[in-house]
Design a protein around this motif. Structure first.
Motif, PDB file in Angstrom:
ATOM      1  N   LEU A   1     -38.586 -54.993 -86.462  1.00 10.90           N
ATOM      2  CA  LEU A   1     -38.284 -56.382 -86.803  1.00 10.90           C
ATOM      3  C   LEU A   1     -37.857 -57.166 -85.562  1.00 10.90           C
ATOM      4  O   LEU A   1     -38.282 -58.306 -85.359  1.00 10.90           O
ATOM      5  N   ILE A   2     -37.007 -56.549 -84.748  1.00 11.45           N
ATOM      6  CA  ILE A   2     -36.528 -57.210 -83.531  1.00 11.45           C
ATOM      7  C   ILE A   2     -37.700 -57.527 -82.606  1.00 11.45           C
ATOM      8  O   ILE A   2     -37.799 -58.628 -82.049  1.00 11.45           O
ATOM      9  N   LEU A   3     -38.607 -56.559 -82.432  1.00 15.29           N
ATOM     10  CA  LEU A   3     -39.788 -56.799 -81.594  1.00 15.29           C
ATOM     11  C   LEU A   3     -40.632 -57.938 -82.174  1.00 15.29           C
ATOM     12  O   LEU A   3     -41.160 -58.774 -81.426  1.00 15.29           O
ATOM     13  N   GLY A   4     -40.752 -57.992 -83.499  1.00 18.17           N
ATOM     14  CA  GLY A   4     -41.512 -59.063 -84.127  1.00 18.17           C
ATOM     15  C   GLY A   4     -40.900 -60.424 -83.897  1.00 18.17           C
ATOM     16  O   GLY A   4     -41.614 -61.414 -83.666  1.00 18.17           O
ATOM     17  N   THR A   5     -39.559 -60.505 -83.947  1.00 15.46           N
ATOM     18  CA  THR A   5     -38.906 -61.804 -83.719  1.00 15.46           C
ATOM     19  C   THR A   5     -39.147 -62.282 -82.293  1.00 15.46           C
ATOM     20  O   THR A   5     -39.459 -63.458 -82.075  1.00 15.46           O
ATOM     21  N   TRP A   6     -39.014 -61.373 -81.333  1.00 16.39           N
ATOM     22  CA  TRP A   6     -39.148 -61.806 -79.943  1.00 16.39           C
ATOM     23  C   TRP A   6     -40.598 -62.172 -79.605  1.00 16.39           C
ATOM     24  O   TRP A   6     -40.864 -63.247 -79.070  1.00 16.39           O
ATOM     25  N   PHE A   7     -41.528 -61.272 -79.923  1.00 16.64           N
ATOM     26  CA  PHE A   7     -42.924 -61.542 -79.584  1.00 16.64           C
ATOM     27  C   PHE A   7     -43.450 -62.749 -80.351  1.00 16.64           C
ATOM     28  O   PHE A   7     -44.256 -63.523 -79.834  1.00 16.64           O
ATOM     29  N   GLY A   8     -43.004 -62.908 -81.603  1.00 19.71           N
ATOM     30  CA  GLY A   8     -43.442 -64.062 -82.378  1.00 19.71           C
ATOM     31  C   GLY A   8     -42.971 -65.362 -81.774  1.00 19.71           C
ATOM     32  O   GLY A   8     -43.747 -66.321 -81.640  1.00 19.71           O
ATOM     33  N   ALA A   9     -41.697 -65.421 -81.379  1.00 25.35           N
ATOM     34  CA  ALA A   9     -41.165 -66.651 -80.787  1.00 25.35           C
ATOM     35  C   ALA A   9     -41.759 -66.909 -79.410  1.00 25.35           C
ATOM     36  O   ALA A   9     -42.075 -68.054 -79.069  1.00 25.35           O
ATOM     37  N   TRP A  10     -41.929 -65.861 -78.608  1.00 21.72           N
ATOM     38  CA  TRP A  10     -42.471 -66.042 -77.264  1.00 21.72           C
ATOM     39  C   TRP A  10     -43.897 -66.582 -77.313  1.00 21.72           C
ATOM     40  O   TRP A  10     -44.228 -67.579 -76.674  1.00 21.72           O
TER      41      TRP A  10
ATOM     42  N   VAL B   1     -46.877 -59.465 -85.228  1.00 21.14           N
ATOM     43  CA  VAL B   1     -47.454 -58.267 -85.851  1.00 21.14           C
ATOM     44  C   VAL B   1     -47.769 -57.218 -84.787  1.00 21.14           C
ATOM     45  O   VAL B   1     -47.478 -56.024 -84.961  1.00 21.14           O
ATOM     46  N   LEU B   2     -48.346 -57.661 -83.672  1.00 21.13           N
ATOM     47  CA  LEU B   2     -48.688 -56.720 -82.608  1.00 21.13           C
ATOM     48  C   LEU B   2     -47.443 -56.092 -81.984  1.00 21.13           C
ATOM     49  O   LEU B   2     -47.439 -54.901 -81.641  1.00 21.13           O
ATOM     50  N   GLY B   3     -46.372 -56.890 -81.831  1.00 25.35           N
ATOM     51  CA  GLY B   3     -45.130 -56.345 -81.287  1.00 25.35           C
ATOM     52  C   GLY B   3     -44.550 -55.271 -82.180  1.00 25.35           C
ATOM     53  O   GLY B   3     -44.138 -54.201 -81.713  1.00 25.35           O
ATOM     54  N   GLY B   4     -44.527 -55.535 -83.500  1.00 28.36           N
ATOM     55  CA  GLY B   4     -44.043 -54.513 -84.423  1.00 28.36           C
ATOM     56  C   GLY B   4     -44.938 -53.284 -84.439  1.00 28.36           C
ATOM     57  O   GLY B   4     -44.450 -52.146 -84.510  1.00 28.36           O
ATOM     58  N   ALA B   5     -46.268 -53.505 -84.376  1.00 31.99           N
ATOM     59  CA  ALA B   5     -47.208 -52.393 -84.368  1.00 31.99           C
ATOM     60  C   ALA B   5     -47.031 -51.539 -83.106  1.00 31.99           C
ATOM     61  O   ALA B   5     -47.203 -50.309 -83.154  1.00 31.99           O
TER      62      ALA B   5
END
Length: 420
Positions: A89-98, A113-117
């Motif tokens: 989830l944390i990876l999704g928040t960061w990559f999504g916002a970036w 999605v890719l960050g979480g994957a």
């Protein structure tokens, strides 16, 4: 000796704790709870507990929990415990916002999605290939994700207008919409405060008012996951890896491949939940904004008995209790004390009917305490309101534990060819 003279062993009966609740019983239970909630609303005058705004907020808060739970469902149905959902989830928040800040919100969704994957891939490598303990790997992933995003935020967001090392600049919104006509009609009906009718209008109105397109996508993932996992050959093979990987391998299933796919998909779902937090719920990445939703999503999955429908109910329950902090606060939680007291009385009667007298007496005593708490106070402290989602999580898991049936090989180590 003739085979007829040999006594057949008695058929093995399923454990009582593993009986599944039938759909009619489930629907009747939900209807009964709705009637009780409506009754409590009328008695207490706390109209906010079933307002359209309350339900809309609850849906928005339930989405990341449900997506994290779906991630856990996919992984554990393939036999991999995924405690690392919080880190994904944390990876999704960061990559999504970036990515959303750089190229727009829909690109942010894809990168979330890719960050979480990516987190799921790392968890799969460690647990499936190297056979590391799944809990250890998940905890390590949570710590790693927090550290990596904190490090990357320093380079990506510092110096940008509105950005710091702990938050991103504002990201363009995905927008929202309401179902024309139906939304306004249900809101008006909810405002009349009629018994049960207005409560149903508030519940349904919250599902068609102020929706983000990503909310619609997230909700659609629940039936889609059920169809893929229970109605396709791909899903059958994947679930066989979580039940008996040795038998699955003997039938030609590439167990490693399906475990990898399941955990990567699991991470993708969690990453989508993280992107929802940073692109829809707040339009900004903020360190710590997941707030333990990965763990609550895991609890929702367990509450749902590793099934998408039950998971959705659990996510909705946790989202609703979380929304109490934002709307109505102590007044609404105080009204729900009366609901809890009534439910405990019903539980005590049921336990007494089953001749479980000691648990019935304890339940009745707790219900008396709840009635006293409700009768002697007008509002609960803010600390209780803040803790409500986590208390509900513990209560739900403790009460539903006897009916759980996890995949048989969930969390068990597996090596290719071990059945030979």
């Amino acid at each position: 000796m003739s085979t007829a003279s040999v006594a057949k062993p008695p058929a093995k009966q399923p454990a009582a704790g593993r009986r599944r609740i039938s759909l009619p019983v489930l629907l009747l239970s939900i209807a009964g709870v709705l009637v009780l909630i409506s009754l409590v609303r009328v008695i207490t005058g706390a109209d906010g507990i079933t307002s359209t705004g309350q339900m809309s907020t609850a849906l928005k808060l339930a989405v990341p929990i449900g997506l994290a739970g779906l991630g856990g469902l996919w992984a554990e149905r393939a036999g991999v415990v995924n405690i690392g959902l919080e880190g994904m989830l944390i990876l999704g928040t960061w990559f999504g916002a970036w990515a959303g800040f750089q190229w727009g919100p829909w690109v942010g969704v894809l990168f979330g999605v890719l960050g979480g994957a990516l987190g799921g891939l790392l968890h799969a490598i460690v647990t499936v290939t190297f056979n590391v303990n799944h809990i250890v790997s998940g905890v390590a992933l949570n710590i790693l994700a927090l550290g990596v995003t904190r490090y990357l935020a320093t380079f990506a967001f510092e110096g940008e207008e509105g950005g710091t090392s702990k938050q991103s600049p504002p990201v363009e919104s995905l927008g929202d919409f309401s179902v024309p006509g139906l939304s306004d009609w249900l809101m008006d009906l909810n405002g009349k405060h009629w018994f049960l009718v207005s409560d149903l209008a508030g519940l349904i109105g919250g599902l068609v008012t102020g929706l983000s397109p990503l909310t619609v996508v997230a909700v659609a993932m629940v039936p889609l996951s059920w169809w893929v996992l229970w109605r396709t050959s791909f899903g059958l093979r994947l679930r066989s890896c979580g039940e008996n990987p040795v038998a699955a391998e003997s039938l030609g299933v590439n167990v490693y491949k399906y475990k990898y796919l399941a955990v990567i998909i699991s991470g993708g779902f969690a990453g989508l939940g993280g992107a929802f937090l940073s692109l829809v719920a707040s339009n900004i990445y903020l360190e710590g904004q997941t707030g333990g939703r990965g763990y609550i999503g895991l609890a929702a999955m367990i509450f749902g008995n590793w099934m998408p429908g039950g998971l959705a109910l659990g996510a909705g329950l946790f989202g609703y209790t979380d929304s109490l902090k934002l709307r109505g606060g102590g007044t609404n939680v105080h009204a729900l004390l009366l609901l809890l007291a009534i439910l405990l009385v019903i539980g005590a009667i049921y336990l007494a009917w089953r001749k479980r007298y000691v648990p019935a007496a304890i339940t009745a005593a707790v219900s008396v305490l709840m009635f006293l708490w409700y009768g002697l106070t007008d509002e609960v402290p803010n600390q209780v309101v803040t803790a409500t989602p986590y208390v509900v999580t513990l209560l739900v898991l403790s009460l539903s534990a006897q009916r759980l049936r996890m995949p048989k090989a969930d969390g068990m180590p597996y090596r290719r060819g071990q059945g030979k």
